[in-house]
Design a protein around this motif. Structure first.
Motif, short mmCIF file in Angstrom:
data_model
loop_
_atom_site.label_atom_id
_atom_site.label_comp_id
_atom_site.label_asym_id
_atom_site.label_seq_id
_atom_site.Cartn_x
_atom_site.Cartn_y
_atom_site.Cartn_z
N ARG A 40 0.83 -1.21 0.00
CA ARG A 40 0.00 0.00 0.00
C ARG A 40 0.86 1.25 0.00
O ARG A 40 0.51 2.26 -0.61
CB ARG A 40 -0.94 -0.02 1.19
CG ARG A 40 -1.97 -1.12 1.00
CD ARG A 40 -3.13 -0.97 1.90
NE ARG A 40 -4.10 -2.01 1.55
CZ ARG A 40 -4.68 -2.79 2.41
NH1 ARG A 40 -4.44 -2.65 3.68
NH2 ARG A 40 -5.53 -3.70 2.01
N LEU A 41 1.99 1.19 0.68
CA LEU A 41 2.89 2.34 0.71
C LEU A 41 3.52 2.60 -0.65
O LEU A 41 3.82 3.75 -0.99
CB LEU A 41 3.98 2.13 1.75
CG LEU A 41 3.56 2.23 3.21
CD1 LEU A 41 4.69 1.77 4.11
CD2 LEU A 41 3.15 3.65 3.55
N GLN A 42 3.76 1.56 -1.44
CA GLN A 42 4.41 1.72 -2.73
C GLN A 42 3.67 2.71 -3.63
O GLN A 42 4.28 3.49 -4.32
CB GLN A 42 4.53 0.38 -3.46
CG GLN A 42 5.66 -0.44 -2.94
CD GLN A 42 5.80 -1.74 -3.72
OE1 GLN A 42 4.82 -2.34 -4.16
NE2 GLN A 42 7.02 -2.18 -3.88
N GLY A 43 2.36 2.67 -3.63
CA GLY A 43 1.60 3.56 -4.49
C GLY A 43 1.10 4.81 -3.81
O GLY A 43 0.43 5.63 -4.43
N TRP A 44 1.43 4.98 -2.56
CA TRP A 44 0.93 6.14 -1.80
C TRP A 44 1.75 7.37 -2.13
O TRP A 44 2.97 7.34 -2.10
CB TRP A 44 0.99 5.82 -0.30
CG TRP A 44 0.22 6.79 0.53
CD1 TRP A 44 0.74 7.68 1.41
CD2 TRP A 44 -1.19 6.97 0.56
NE1 TRP A 44 -0.26 8.40 2.00
CE2 TRP A 44 -1.48 7.98 1.48
CE3 TRP A 44 -2.26 6.37 -0.11
CZ2 TRP A 44 -2.76 8.42 1.76
CZ3 TRP A 44 -3.54 6.80 0.17
CH2 TRP A 44 -3.77 7.81 1.09
N GLU A 45 1.08 8.46 -2.44
CA GLU A 45 1.77 9.67 -2.87
C GLU A 45 1.72 10.80 -1.85
O GLU A 45 2.25 11.86 -2.09
CB GLU A 45 1.17 10.16 -4.20
CG GLU A 45 1.38 9.17 -5.32
CD GLU A 45 0.79 9.64 -6.63
OE1 GLU A 45 0.18 10.74 -6.67
OE2 GLU A 45 0.94 8.93 -7.63
N HIS A 46 1.08 10.59 -0.73
CA HIS A 46 0.89 11.68 0.24
C HIS A 46 1.87 11.56 1.41
O HIS A 46 1.51 11.17 2.50
CB HIS A 46 -0.55 11.70 0.74
CG HIS A 46 -1.53 11.85 -0.36
ND1 HIS A 46 -1.75 13.05 -1.02
CD2 HIS A 46 -2.34 10.95 -0.97
CE1 HIS A 46 -2.64 12.88 -1.96
NE2 HIS A 46 -3.01 11.61 -1.95
N TRP A 47 3.11 11.91 1.14
CA TRP A 47 4.16 11.92 2.15
C TRP A 47 4.46 13.37 2.51
O TRP A 47 4.43 14.24 1.65
CB TRP A 47 5.43 11.26 1.61
CG TRP A 47 5.29 9.80 1.35
CD1 TRP A 47 4.84 9.21 0.21
CD2 TRP A 47 5.63 8.74 2.23
NE1 TRP A 47 4.87 7.84 0.34
CE2 TRP A 47 5.36 7.53 1.57
CE3 TRP A 47 6.13 8.69 3.53
CZ2 TRP A 47 5.56 6.29 2.15
CZ3 TRP A 47 6.35 7.45 4.11
CH2 TRP A 47 6.06 6.27 3.42
N ALA A 48 4.75 13.63 3.76
CA ALA A 48 5.07 14.99 4.21
C ALA A 48 6.45 14.99 4.87
O ALA A 48 6.81 14.04 5.57
CB ALA A 48 4.03 15.46 5.22
N ASP A 49 7.19 16.08 4.62
CA ASP A 49 8.46 16.25 5.32
C ASP A 49 8.18 16.30 6.82
O ASP A 49 7.17 16.86 7.26
CB ASP A 49 9.15 17.55 4.91
CG ASP A 49 9.72 17.50 3.51
OD1 ASP A 49 9.75 16.42 2.90
OD2 ASP A 49 10.14 18.56 3.02
N VAL A 50 9.09 15.72 7.60
CA VAL A 50 8.90 15.68 9.04
C VAL A 50 10.25 15.84 9.73
O VAL A 50 11.26 15.34 9.25
CB VAL A 50 8.21 14.36 9.46
CG1 VAL A 50 9.05 13.16 9.14
CG2 VAL A 50 7.83 14.36 10.91
N ALA A 51 10.26 16.57 10.84
CA ALA A 51 11.44 16.63 11.70
C ALA A 51 11.25 15.52 12.72
O ALA A 51 10.18 15.37 13.31
CB ALA A 51 11.53 17.98 12.38
N VAL A 52 12.29 14.72 12.92
CA VAL A 52 12.19 13.54 13.79
C VAL A 52 13.33 13.51 14.78
O VAL A 52 14.48 13.75 14.42
CB VAL A 52 12.25 12.23 12.96
CG1 VAL A 52 12.02 11.02 13.85
CG2 VAL A 52 11.29 12.25 11.82
N THR A 53 13.00 13.18 16.02
CA THR A 53 14.00 12.91 17.04
C THR A 53 13.61 11.58 17.69
O THR A 53 12.46 11.40 18.09
CB THR A 53 14.01 14.01 18.12
OG1 THR A 53 14.28 15.26 17.50
CG2 THR A 53 15.06 13.73 19.17
N ALA A 54 14.56 10.67 17.75
CA ALA A 54 14.34 9.38 18.40
C ALA A 54 15.17 9.36 19.68
O ALA A 54 16.39 9.55 19.63
CB ALA A 54 14.74 8.24 17.48
#
Length: 144
Positions: A40-54
């Motif tokens: 499902r992720l392969q065809g998904w086009e709605h990604w957003a830039d994100v700041a991440v801290t783990a």
């Protein structure tokens, strides 16, 4: 980051079905990405830039999307931190499928670019047996 670079950044990696090097067999949020989820992720086009801290010490992941902070959890926060250290581009977030994509993460010791994150209220710990999302929260079939 363009959509084409997202869709070509890690879906062909051989470890896509296993989000971390742990022995966890779960596919609920916060655990491994099942192959159906990956498709499902392969065809998904709605990604957003994100700041991440783990933060492995607190066992939490902090996302900042459009100025809004979200606390998230993953069964191996250290793997997310390791992938972020190796990132070659801006991490991307897929809200619908609760998935963090870290370009370059597969080349790190984390051996994954994709992490299925859980909100803290949805945490289901690893227990050695298969962990699945509750029926009401499973991904719906395409077209439904």
């Amino acid at each position: 980051m363009s959509i084409s670079s997202v869709s070509n950044s890690g879906f062909n990696n051989p470890d896509f079905n296993s989000s971390s090097p742990s022995n966890c067999t779960g596919f609920a949020p916060g655990h491994n990405i099942h192959w159906i989820h990956g498709r499902r992720l392969q065809g998904w086009e709605h990604w957003a830039d994100v700041a991440v801290t783990a933060d492995p010490q607190l066992d939490l992941i902090y996302l900042v999307i459009d100025g809004q902070q979200q606390l998230m959890w993953f069964h191996n926060v250290g793997a997310v931190a390791t992938a972020l250290e190796a990132a070659v581009d801006t991490p991307q977030w897929c809200q619908r499928y609760s998935t963090l994509m870290v370009p370059g993460g597969f080349g790190s010791e984390a051996r994954s670019s994709f992490f299925y994150l859980a909100r803290p209220e949805r945490v289901l710990p690893c227990n050695g047996s298969p962990v699945r999302a509750p029926e009401s929260e499973r991904l719906e079939k395409p077209g439904s």
